[in-house]
Design an enzyme around this catalytic site. Structure first.
Site, mmCIF file in Angstrom:
data_model
loop_
_atom_site.group_PDB
_atom_site.id
_atom_site.type_symbol
_atom_site.label_atom_id
_atom_site.label_comp_id
_atom_site.label_asym_id
_atom_site.label_seq_id
_atom_site.Cartn_x
_atom_site.Cartn_y
_atom_site.Cartn_z
ATOM 1 N N CYS A 256 0.759 -1.038 -0.113
ATOM 2 C CA CYS A 256 -0.042 0.236 0.023
ATOM 3 C C CYS A 256 1.164 1.355 0.043
ATOM 4 C CB CYS A 256 -0.977 -0.062 1.282
ATOM 5 S SG CYS A 256 -0.886 -0.594 3.033
ATOM 6 N N HIS B 12 -2.513 5.271 6.931
ATOM 7 C CA HIS B 12 -1.693 5.525 6.984
ATOM 8 C C HIS B 12 -1.308 6.570 6.339
ATOM 9 C CE1 HIS B 12 0.392 1.253 7.338
ATOM 10 N NE2 HIS B 12 -0.286 1.313 5.850
#
Length: 346
Positions: free
Chosen positions: A145, A225
């Site tokens: 990711c 994140h």
């Protein structure tokens, strides 16, 4: 499989990535979900039964426990591989590397994800960069990711002729929300012990020309994140020129804190309001009103949904491996349409 038949896709592992890949495959008119493979006997596989999706056991030893748990098992992994054109491995880290030998022995094309090393397939995939080099290959690895977000954003700057070098700090979520009761950190921050952290070198496995260094720290939250970037541009540029470079990618969505999207939880809430399955944020959500340009220096921040950002690239990787005449622009547009990706969130 003929030119006009849908690609039959098997998915090995039905966790946070596997379930999202499955839903995305079913949304594609040129793909068909051949079945799901797992070993779980709890609640996670039960929704598949109601949807009429065939469930297979990873090994013969797991068939009996899964059936005893009330799951109608259609067979084993080996049987499913004989009914598929390609398998997407979404199993936990390092398991896919072992499974790769099974896929090769069966002659089946396969995709692994960023938990595995580049060497497992010899090719790392982000649709906007390495689609063409994946066409016709036996296997590829859709990168993690964080790496996907790095490659997307830096590629946008590179294509505009603006990228010289980039340095990023990553604030990484501690664990996935569904399993936060099982572990994770609390009341602390845990820095990744190496500089550069692994994401920078991983980005160069997709594009070796990138001059990128990353640092990372694990933080005690589970939503997503957050990245902060300092970029040396090739020349002085205006803020609008930089924003135009990011706008050129359909998988980077510019957002504004001034619109109330001031934190990652508000962005996840927006995904729910938009009706995205699993509240998925497929795009890099980049704050345009936070972005600053000072002569040839650029500073910006963005959010990464670790459960969703790799899903469109996985769909594109399926087309690259199975479509001999596949083109990146066509696949990206087709995937975007099926998943509701438009380059704008609101």
């Amino acid at each position: 499989m003929t030119e006009h038949e849908p690609v039959r896709v098997a998915i090995n592992g039905y966790g946070v990535i596997g379930k999202r890949v499955a839903a995305a495959v079913m949304a594609q008119p040129d793909m068909r979900l051949a079945g799901i493979v797992d070993i779980a006997t709890d609640w996670r596989l039960r929704p598949l039964v109601a949807q009429g999706i065939d469930v297979y056991s990873a090994t013969p030893e797991h068939v009996a426990p899964m059936r005893e748990a009330g799951l109608p098992i259609a067979g084993t992994l080996d049987e499913l591989l004989g009914r598929a054109d390609l398998v997407v491995d979404c199993t936990p880290k390092r398991v896919a590397a072992r499974n790769a030998e099974t896929y090769r022995a069966s002659g089946l094309k396969f995709i692994v994800h960023g938990g595995e090393k580049h060497e497992v397939t010899g090719h790392s995939f982000v649709a906007e960069v390495s689609f063409e080099s994946a066409v016709g290959r036996a296997a590829t690895r859709v990168v993690s990711c964080n790496t996907t977000s790095i490659v997307r954003t830096l590629t946008a700057l590179k294509r505009a002729g603006l990228l010289k070098r980039a340095r990023g700090t990553l604030l990484r979520r501690a664990t996935d929300p569904w399993e936060s009761h099982l572990g994770g950190i609390m009341n602390t921050l845990v820095p990744e012990p190496d500089i550069p952290s692994h994401q920078g070198p991983d980005a160069r496995s997709v594009d070796p020309e990138l001059d990128v260094v990353t640092m990372a720290v694990k933080v005690p939250q589970t939503l997503a994140h957050l990245h902060y970037w300092s970029v040396q541009l090739t020349r002085s540029a205006s803020k609008e020129e930089v924003l135009d470079a990011f706008r050129a990618s359909s998988r980077i969505a510019l957002i504004r804190a001034g619109d109330g999207l001031a934190a990652i939880n508000t962005i996840k809430e927006l995904m729910a309001d938009l009706g995205r399955p699993h509240d998925n944020l497929y795009e890099v959500a980049l704050w345009e009103d936070m972005l600053k340009v000072d002569s040839d220096e650029l500073f910006y921040a963005y959010m990464v949904d670790n459960q969703a950002i790799v899903i469109p690239d996985t769909i594109d990787a399926i087309r690259a491996l199975t479509g001999p005449a596949a083109k990146s622009a066509h696949s990206i547009a087709q995937t975007n349409e099926a998943l509701g990706i438009s380059g704008r969130l609101c």
